[in-house]
Scaffold this active site. Structure first.
Site, short mmCIF file in Angstrom:
data_model
loop_
_atom_site.label_atom_id
_atom_site.label_comp_id
_atom_site.label_asym_id
_atom_site.label_seq_id
_atom_site.Cartn_x
_atom_site.Cartn_y
_atom_site.Cartn_z
CE LYS A 1 30.54 -10.27 41.83
NZ LYS A 1 29.10 -10.36 41.62
CB SER B 1 29.02 -6.46 41.66
OG SER B 1 28.41 -7.36 40.77
#
EC number: 3.4.21.88
Length: 246
Positions: A205, A167
């Site tokens: 993230k 990701s």
């Protein structure tokens, strides 16, 4: 004496160590010197080792140590006033003369100190592969640790974390990389963080503040940004470095 290419490579490695805490890859060195193949880099490194400018640290990937630097490091290499006899030739087959510089074989204290700092390592606790369902402390294996260049660390407590998934690939973070995290419960807007969601899901993230909400952005177009209320997300650390094995 060093050839121009040997000098350029030594300076590039030294600057990379100072900026990142670890040595550049052969591909990075090849591109920096505009060479066509990695074999040329290997020959240059071997020559620098033989002259006592570089040292390879055994059993460690991409581990080069700058032992000393030429006396004119930081300056553009220039031709010596008197070219060496043509019969002498360089060890790598390069002509001796206009592309040769003289090195200072008396190690300067500052260069030695810089090399020692670049070579220093510390042991950090290594957490498992980041996964949903576990707060970060529950992922810790008390017996696991990783050796990290001290130059990667800033003030405060740090830990290492193994990345799972793709990701964050567009931020240069790949599956199975080891990221170095500075423990913190706050982060600047746009920082890459370890975030705990709803007290049971941990993720790596980029953090964005959008009004009264917090967005956790992936670095992969295949994944969607997730937006939460501020009470649902707790920052557990910010990214300060990355280790990768080839």
């Amino acid at each position: 004496m060093l050839t121009r290419k040997q000098h350029e490579l030594l300076v590039f490695i030294d600057q990379h160590l100072r900026q990142t805490g670890f040595s550049p890859s052969f591909e990075e060195m090849k591109e920096a010197l505009n060479l066509r193949s990695k074999s040329g880099i290997h020959r240059l490194i071997t020559a620098l080792e033989e002259r006592g400018f570089l040292r390879r640290r055994a059993h460690r990937a991409r581990a080069l140590e700058v032992v000393r630097l030429p006396e004119n490091v930081g300056k553009t290499p220039t031709a010596p006033a008197t070219a060496a006899p043509a019969s002498l030739g360089s060890p790598l087959g390069s002509p001796v003369g206009s592309n040769v510089i003289r090195a200072n074989f008396n190690s300067a204290p500052a260069a030695n100190a810089a090399a020692a700092a670049a070579a220093a390592v510390v042991q950090l606790p290594l957490y498992g592969r980041i996964a949903a369902g576990l707060p970060i402390e529950a992922m810790r294996d008390a017996g696991a640790s990783v050796e990290v260049p001290a130059a990667l660390l800033t003030g405060g407590d740090h830990y290492a974390l193994e990345v799972s998934g793709d990701s964050m690939i567009e931020a240069g973070i790949l599956d199975s990389d080891t990221v170095i995290i500075r423990r913190s419960d706050t982060a600047e807007n746009g920082a890459i963080v370890v975030a705990l969601i709803d007290d049971n899901e941990v993720t790596l993230k980029r953090l964005r503040r959008k009004g009264n909400s917090l967005a956790l952005e992936p670095a992969n177009v295949r994944y969607e940004t997730r937006i939460f209320g501020p009470d649902r997300v707790k920052v557990q650390g910010t990214l300060v470095g990355l280790l990768r094995r080839y």
